[in-house]
Design an enzyme around this catalytic site. Structure first.
Site, PDB file in Angstrom:
ATOM      1  N   LYS A  80       0.855  -1.192   0.000  1.00  0.00           N
ATOM      2  CA  LYS A  80       0.000   0.000   0.000  1.00  0.00           C
ATOM      3  C   LYS A  80       0.892   1.244   0.000  1.00  0.00           C
ATOM      4  O   LYS A  80       1.963   1.247   0.623  1.00  0.00           O
ATOM      5  CB  LYS A  80      -0.880  -0.030   1.252  1.00  0.00           C
ATOM      6  CG  LYS A  80      -1.970   1.029   1.303  1.00  0.00           C
ATOM      7  CD  LYS A  80      -2.847   0.822   2.547  1.00  0.00           C
ATOM      8  CE  LYS A  80      -3.996   1.820   2.611  1.00  0.00           C
ATOM      9  NZ  LYS A  80      -4.869   1.590   3.793  1.00  0.00           N
ATOM     10  N   SER A 155      -9.805   1.392   2.724  1.00  0.00           N
ATOM     11  CA  SER A 155      -8.939   2.224   1.899  1.00  0.00           C
ATOM     12  C   SER A 155      -7.845   1.457   1.164  1.00  0.00           C
ATOM     13  O   SER A 155      -7.266   1.992   0.216  1.00  0.00           O
ATOM     14  CB  SER A 155      -8.279   3.284   2.787  1.00  0.00           C
ATOM     15  OG  SER A 155      -7.397   2.673   3.714  1.00  0.00           O
ATOM     16  N   SER A 179      -9.956  -1.082   6.897  1.00  0.00           N
ATOM     17  CA  SER A 179      -9.359  -0.806   5.588  1.00  0.00           C
ATOM     18  C   SER A 179      -8.635  -1.975   4.927  1.00  0.00           C
ATOM     19  O   SER A 179      -8.264  -1.890   3.765  1.00  0.00           O
ATOM     20  CB  SER A 179      -8.394   0.373   5.687  1.00  0.00           C
ATOM     21  OG  SER A 179      -9.119   1.582   5.642  1.00  0.00           O
TER      22      SER A 179
END
Ligand SMILES: [Mg+2]
Ligand SMILES: [Zn+2]
Lengths: 494, 484, 95
Positions: A80, A155, A179
């Site tokens: 990420k 996310s 997330s």
């Protein structure tokens, strides 16, 4: 013949050791998959072809020299974009950090490199991890490979999609309010949030420090365990990291659920949960019961307030964590002239997206003089109530289960203009963040639209063993074989 | 101070600790290094970096708290103090708010008007900011600068803040407080406490009220006062300014002011448009601090002697109060004093030598005591010679300076310079007899009861012996032989 | 209970320069969210200790040892404006 990109990490690791294929072959397979899918999915912000190729070569050289640094050696892994990678642009999907190249590695990244993992690149996310759909990225949204008109969740949507589409064997994300687990659920992969403090946060660009936790995505529970084992454990650079030896988790995978006490959370199975999601979760619970688990119902009465408490605590912490983005030492600086204060205020207004601004303002307000007790202080007390609920529940149950997300993947744009509706996406996942406990999402079926449903399993702090034990059994019982359409359809084949 | 008025003064002191590494990262505490060379992701507040507290700094603040008679909180908390300023990399300062490490202490100070007990409200742990250099026509002043350069070497240096109760009443007391606090910090060895270098600095709160008024007046805070002299002058200036203002029918504005050394005045800082709202909240990156009882007790047991105790001990040994203070303030003087006394020297004499002749001579030669050969044993030897009557006290002073100058041991010098006193009665008697024989008139006067010539006769004997006769012995002999 | 927010003051405190329209829009959104959040205020929490850390740990110290610093070029090269090895910002005080 199966495409190499669709192998599990465990299978790929054994093939590397028998000489069936090389790390360079694996990298080529995922990069080919990325080339085929990225235009439609946009899982990645940065594909580090060069760095990955060097790492794959090193892994192959290590194998040739008889050096083995563990099962991730030579395995292509995506990260990420809020995990700092030395020498590779890291933006947290924000314009304010566009172009920023960290001079240091996050601890989790350093550990992956040391284990010989091949880092493919940096995945798209909601800006600063604030969102549940990966639509709040300054660099364009990520789409769901099961249906490209739908969001992948967020996310950590980019990481989930890279794994679902086969443009990485595994990936890491961060989970502040769901997330990792929610996008895992919406893209049909396994995603896990470890116990708070099990994985170092050093080098993870902070959203809400008391809630953030790095965790893995993979296509199987076993692979998730391999990924977690590579990064877990005490880190002297993170004061909140747990200073205890980390046990191996692999033994738990084959023990079954005979006698394991499974509590179904009443509040997370009722109103607001899509009936198809509820049915898939209930069917999984029934299978666990058939497999010998002692299933019962359990109430977490404070969980209905967990969401409200979360939406005060997380913005409050973020308002302070994001103060460092001021145009002085790195990142975007406004060209509007004036004093330093003007420079900072314009740089921040230009650099942050609307959701980030909304949360900074909310958090600033909740901490400001005269409102602290009513908002932030009260939310921290609610957090105590949530923890107490869990403690009581764990007196009777080994694990708690629920849907991961109230719905399956929703259409792009559907909730973008309605913050409250978007926040409700996290209603099932937030309680574990407030309590700091580990939690995992395992795919257990598809709805009528063919979209995957995630099954959430929660365990007490440092209860990763039992969490994986139940997750592995769910995986075996359900035998979820569906793959994302885009990853398998002919339209992306060369 | 103008009669009818009273001042109420409180002081906040920031002390930079001299730990090896910074408060929350492993960068060295080296503010003089080339700009931005003592920096890392943590102290630059790069995205993702996290603080980890320095155990030594916690031990040091506990030392300070114990020396100031504070209660040490078993559990204390780090907070974030949120405000934007370019020298503050995170745009929040890690500090403490409720539950500081130390609270409720006190310190005894000795001011001109007697002893005063100053309450210590709290002693808390925080971190320093970076250093700003204002560039422009104003010669480094922020007001005229057109841009500012930032060096973060100092960012994250451990900082201890010590806050008093509003117990001080006069400029002299404020200075005495600052001075005693500096002594304590130096004695503890936790900071170099250099006021001129900014490793110790004062913020001073002053208000005035009519004598007997139970209410406090509106106070001003003057920031970053960097000498004891300025501390005293700031307070004096503010008292006068505030009294004049009120007497002229005006009122004091609660504001932050700064001290201009050149004009010897305080001036209001350009006020910020909004009042500060620091949005304090517990830092989620840091765990609660726990100072266990055994840890606290071990730190207590390791405390060095505090300046007040040392001064009392020196007075007890025979030094007078003023000399005791001077000695206790200097490592070099006090170590020699203690060695000399341990070797049997007269404490009062040695104290006077060290704080008078030695200090004066060092000033003359612009030297440091530790760069000289003067030792406690030298002082003890010199003291013994004077006690034994072998050296006059005035000759002793010459010997002392020669010793400092490295000419040898006191006895060697006294002998080489032929300064040893003659105490042998037989030898002196010969000279006395000769003088009495040559001055029959004077002897006769004394016999008639006129004692005036006595001094003349003693002087003659001293001259006869070249000044080396022990005056006490001479006096005894002359008296005996003329009155006998 | 409607929540009334001085949004301009909050934006200034947060150092975010917003237009009047933006202030208006964010102000309304915050009021909606806070109205929802206000439900937490109805909960009885007398005598309940706040939780600020999920794990009940203390101290988390490190020893006072010096480690490596960054090469200044590695971060100064990323800065918007530098001069002579230092970060540069516009004037701090207004006209
Ligand atoms: Mg302070
Ligand atoms: Zn540092």
């Amino acid at each position: 013949m199966t495409d190499l990109a669709d192998l599990t990490i465990a299978r790929a690791a054994s093939g590397l050791r028998t000489g069936e294929f090389t790390a360079a072959d694996l990298l080529e397979a995922v990069m080919r998959r990325a080339t085929m899918t990225e235009a439609q999915l946009h899982a990645y912000l940065t594909l580090d072809h060069e760095g990955a190729a060097t790492a794959a070569e090193e892994a192959d050289r290590a194998f040739a020299a008889g050096q083995d640094h563990g099962l991730l050696q030579g395995i292509p892994i995506a990260l990420k974009d809020n995990m700092c990678t030395r020498g590779v642009e890291t933006t947290a999907s924000s314009k304010i950090l566009s172009g920023w190249v960290p001079p240091y590695d996050a601890t989790a990244v350093a550990r992956l490199r040391a284990a010989g993992a091949v880092i493919t690149g940096k995945t798209n996310m909601d800006e600063f991890a604030m969102g549940s759909s990966t639509e709040n990225s300054a660099f364009g949204e990520t789409r769901n490979p099961w249906d490209t008109d739908r969001v992948p969740g967020g996310s950590s949507g980019g990481s989930a999609v890279a794994v679902a589409a086969g443009s990485a064997f595994g990936a890491f994300g961060s989970d502040t309010g769901g997330s990792i687990r929610q996008p895992a659920a919406l893209t049909g992969v396994v995603g896990m949030k470890p116990t708070y403090g099990l994985v170092s946060r050093y080098g993870l660009i902070a959203f809400a420090s008391s809630l953030d936790q790095i965790g893995p995505f993979a296509r199987t529970v076993e692979d998730v365990v391999l990924l977690l084992e590579a990064v877990a454990g005490f880190d002297a650079l993170d004061s909140t990291s747990i200073d205890e030896p980390t046990p191996g988790f692999g033994d738990a995978l084959r023990t079954g659920v005979e006698g394991v006490r499974v509590g179904v959370v009443t509040e997370l199975m009722g109103e607001g949960i899509d009936p198809e999601v509820r049915a898939a979760v209930q069917a999984t619970v029934d299978r666990l019961a058939d497999a010998g688990a002692a299933v019962g119902e359990v109430s977490l009465p404070s969980s209905e307030h967990a969401l409200s408490a979360y939406y005060l605590i997380a913005p409050a912490e973020c308002s302070s964590n994001l103060a460092r983005f001021d145009g002085v030492r790195y990142g975007h600086r406004s060209s509007i002239e004036g004093t330093t204060e003007d420079m900072m205020s314009h740089s921040r207004a230009e650099g942050f997206g609307p959701e980030v601004i909304r949360r900074i303002l909310l958090g600033t307000y909740a901490l400001s003089a005269g409102y602290y007790d009513a908002f932030y202080g009260q939310a921290q007390k609610v957090r105590t109530l949530v923890r107490r609920d869990f403690e009581e529940a764990y007196a009777d149950y080994d694990v708690l289960v629920s849907p991961t997300s109230p719905t399956t993947a929703f259409p792009v744009g559907e909730r973008a203009q309605d913050p409250l509706a978007m926040y409700l996406s996290d209603v099932c996942t937030i309680p574990s963040n407030l309590s700091g406990d580990p939690s995992i999402s395992v795919p257990v079926g598809v709805d009528a639209d063919g979209l995957p449903v995630g099954f959430q399993i929660m365990a007490p702090a440092l209860g990763e063993q039992v969490l994986f034990q139940v997750a592995a059994e769910v995986e075996r019982l359900v035998d979820f074989q569906d793959r994302a359409r885009l990853a398998t359809s002919d339209e992306v084949k060369p | 101070m103008k009669p009818g008025w009273e001042a109420v003064i409180g002081v906040e002191t920031h002390v930079e600790l001299s730990t090896r590494s910074k408060m929350f990262c492993r960068c060295p505490v080296d503010v003089d290094a080339a700009p931005n060379t003592a920096c890392c992701p943590v102290c630059l507040a790069l995205p993702g970096a996290l603080p980890v507290p320095n155990e030594q700094a916690i031990e040091d603040i506990v030392k300070i708290g114990l020396a100031l008679d504070c209660a040490i909180n078993e559990r204390s908390l780090f907070y974030r103090k949120n405000y934007f300023y370019p020298d503050l990399p995170k745009n929040y300062q890690i500090s403490q708010y409720t539950f500081p490490v130390c609270e409720h202490g006190s310190i005894e100070i000795e001011a001109e008007d007697g002893p005063v007990t100053v309450g210590i409200t709290r002693v808390h742990m925080e971190e320093d900011t970076g250093k700003s250099t204002h560039v422009g026509d104003g010669g480094g002043r922020i007001h005229d600068a057109d841009h500012t350069l930032l060096d973060f070497n100092r960012a994250g240096v451990p900082l201890v803040e010590i806050v008093t109760e509003p117990d001080l009443r006069t400029p002299e007391q404020a200075r005495a407080y600052g001075s005693e606090l500096q002594r304590i910090v130096l004695a503890l060895g936790v900071s170099d406490a250099k006021l001129e270098a900014g490793s110790m600095r004062f913020d001073v709160n002053v208000s005035v009220r009519r004598t007997g008024d139970p209410e406090f007046g509106t106070r001003t805070e003057t920031k970053n006062v960097n000498s004891l002299r300025s501390l005293q002058r700031v307070v004096a200036f503010e008292i006068d300014r505030q009294v004049e203002l009120i007497e002229a029918g005006g009122s004091v504005t609660q504001e932050t002011r700064h001290w201009n050394e050149e004009t010897a005045q305080t001036a209001a800082m350009r006020s910020k448009e909004e009042s500060e709202d620091y949005r304090y909240f517990q830092d989620p990156d840091l765990l609660p601090l726990e100072v266990s009882e055994p840890w606290r007790d071990a730190i207590l047991a390791s405390l060095p002697e505090l300046p007040a105790d040392r001064r009392a001990r020196y007075v007890e040994a025979g030094a007078d109060a003023a000399a005791a203070e001077l000695l206790a303030d200097s490592r070099g003087l006090s170590s020699r004093f203690e060695e000399a006394v341990a070797a049997g020297a007269n404490a009062r004499t040695v104290a006077i030598w060290l704080t008078g002749d030695v200090v004066a001579h060092l000033r003359r030669i612009d030297g440091d005591i530790d760069a000289t050969v003067l030792s406690g044993d030298h002082l003890a030897e010199l003291s013994a010679m004077v006690e034994a009557g072998e050296l006059s006290s005035s000759a002793a002073k010459d010997v002392l300076t020669a010793t400092i100058d490295g000419e040898g041991s006191p006895r060697d010098i006294a002998e080489a310079k032929d300064l040893m006193q003659v105490s042998d009665v037989g030898e002196i008697e010969v000279a006395v007899d000769a003088v009495l024989a040559a001055n029959a008139d004077a002897v006769a006067k004394i016999a008639d009861g006129d004692m005036k010539p006595m001094g003349f006769l003693i002087g003659q004997v001293m001259r006869e012996t070249g000044g080396k006769a022990d005056p006490k012995v001479v006096q005894q002999l002359v008296r005996a032989k003329t009155q006998g | 209970m409607p929540v009334d927010i001085d949004i301009a003051k909050v934006a200034k405190l947060a150092r975010i320069a917003l237009t009047d329209d933006e202030l208006d829009q964010y102000g309304h959104q915050l009021e909606d969210i806070l109205e929802h959040a206000e439900r937490v205020q109805a909960l009885p929490t007398e005598g309940i200790e706040p939780t600020s850390h999920p794990m009940p740990m203390v101290n988390g110290f490190r020893r006072d040892e010096v480690g490596e610093c960054l090469d200044p070029d590695s971060f100064l090269s990323q800065a918007p404006d530098t001069r002579d090895g230092q970060f540069r910002v516009p004037r701090i005080l207004g006209e």
